[in-house]
Write a protein that holds these residues in place. Sequence first.
Motif, mmCIF file in Angstrom:
data_model
loop_
_atom_site.group_PDB
_atom_site.id
_atom_site.type_symbol
_atom_site.label_atom_id
_atom_site.label_comp_id
_atom_site.label_asym_id
_atom_site.label_seq_id
_atom_site.Cartn_x
_atom_site.Cartn_y
_atom_site.Cartn_z
ATOM 1 N N CYS A 270 -63.632 -41.067 -43.614
ATOM 2 C CA CYS A 270 -62.534 -41.041 -44.582
ATOM 3 C C CYS A 270 -62.815 -42.086 -45.662
ATOM 4 O O CYS A 270 -63.895 -42.675 -45.704
ATOM 5 C CB CYS A 270 -61.195 -41.309 -43.882
ATOM 6 N N ASP A 271 -61.833 -42.339 -46.492
ATOM 7 C CA ASP A 271 -62.008 -43.269 -47.607
ATOM 8 C C ASP A 271 -61.671 -44.717 -47.233
ATOM 9 O O ASP A 271 -61.512 -45.552 -48.132
ATOM 10 C CB ASP A 271 -61.130 -42.835 -48.784
ATOM 11 N N TYR A 272 -61.561 -45.003 -45.950
ATOM 12 C CA TYR A 272 -61.299 -46.389 -45.540
ATOM 13 C C TYR A 272 -62.396 -47.287 -46.111
ATOM 14 O O TYR A 272 -63.585 -47.036 -45.903
ATOM 15 C CB TYR A 272 -61.284 -46.482 -44.013
ATOM 16 N N PRO A 273 -62.045 -48.325 -46.858
ATOM 17 C CA PRO A 273 -63.064 -49.067 -47.607
ATOM 18 C C PRO A 273 -63.999 -49.928 -46.765
ATOM 19 O O PRO A 273 -65.107 -50.218 -47.198
ATOM 20 C CB PRO A 273 -62.234 -49.934 -48.567
ATOM 21 N N ASP B 54 -57.750 -41.614 -41.971
ATOM 22 C CA ASP B 54 -57.268 -40.242 -41.837
ATOM 23 C C ASP B 54 -56.837 -39.953 -40.402
ATOM 24 O O ASP B 54 -57.411 -40.484 -39.442
ATOM 25 C CB ASP B 54 -58.365 -39.255 -42.229
ATOM 26 N N VAL C 262 -56.657 -53.936 -44.603
ATOM 27 C CA VAL C 262 -56.444 -52.604 -45.161
ATOM 28 C C VAL C 262 -55.262 -51.931 -44.458
ATOM 29 O O VAL C 262 -55.048 -52.118 -43.251
ATOM 30 C CB VAL C 262 -57.720 -51.751 -45.007
ATOM 31 N N ASP C 263 -54.504 -51.158 -45.208
ATOM 32 C CA ASP C 263 -53.397 -50.384 -44.647
ATOM 33 C C ASP C 263 -53.943 -49.397 -43.616
ATOM 34 O O ASP C 263 -54.879 -48.648 -43.905
ATOM 35 C CB ASP C 263 -52.700 -49.620 -45.782
ATOM 36 N N GLN D 78 -56.095 -51.248 -35.584
ATOM 37 C CA GLN D 78 -55.345 -50.615 -36.660
ATOM 38 C C GLN D 78 -54.434 -49.508 -36.110
ATOM 39 O O GLN D 78 -53.304 -49.332 -36.593
ATOM 40 C CB GLN D 78 -56.287 -50.040 -37.717
ATOM 41 N N CYS E 200 -54.858 -45.782 -44.407
ATOM 42 C CA CYS E 200 -56.105 -45.415 -45.082
ATOM 43 C C CYS E 200 -57.065 -44.708 -44.129
ATOM 44 O O CYS E 200 -58.068 -44.136 -44.566
ATOM 45 C CB CYS E 200 -56.771 -46.645 -45.689
ATOM 46 N N ASN F 277 -63.279 -44.710 -39.369
ATOM 47 C CA ASN F 277 -63.420 -45.262 -40.717
ATOM 48 C C ASN F 277 -64.652 -44.748 -41.456
ATOM 49 O O ASN F 277 -64.766 -44.941 -42.666
ATOM 50 C CB ASN F 277 -63.421 -46.796 -40.680
#
Length: 203
Positions: free
Chosen positions: A145-148, A23, A17-18, A160, A21, A142
Amino acid sequence: KLEDMERFKYPSQNDIVDPLCLDHMHEGVQMLMKHVGQNDKIFIQVDSDCDGYTSAAILINYLNCLFPHFVQTKISYRIHDGKQHGLLTDTIPEDIKLVIAPDSSSNDYEVHKQLAERQVDVLVIDHHEAERGSEFACIINNQLCDYPNKFLSGAGVTWQFCRFLDFILEVNYADRYLDLVALGNTADMMSLRELETKHLITK
């Protein structure tokens, strides 16, 4: 499906994941770089489990690649005496300007406030569930926020953070510590159903 089975068996870099992503990633990097630029003293609280140890080790060793003299003269850290978690204000030296809490402290709202009153910045890099963010700390988490991938441990979130520093500073040091990322996620019993976590451990 067969293709899903193959993808699970052989996850790839495309499953990572980027870091943006997460916050507050920009804010956290800016906070760190401000204090490095000002030659301020930084304190890192090491959480008292394997994920805490590996998260702190990733961060300290990574920063030592970037700023060896700074790390060796301006960064101090503390390991809890027992099975404690989070920040303890009375263990943080008075001359510290930035406190970093990898793998802990998302919920330490009162401590964040106390440190802000001492004009100490607080950077939290964590994965534990929390009720909300903090108005007195920069929290990269994570779960907030919307981190999957909700099954990435503190070591993974810290990686990260370092990975984004790689991008900003045009270096390539973060992947040197994938062994610690794998150890932290495995020891914290993170689910391998998430392709990102599985790929990091496999890699």
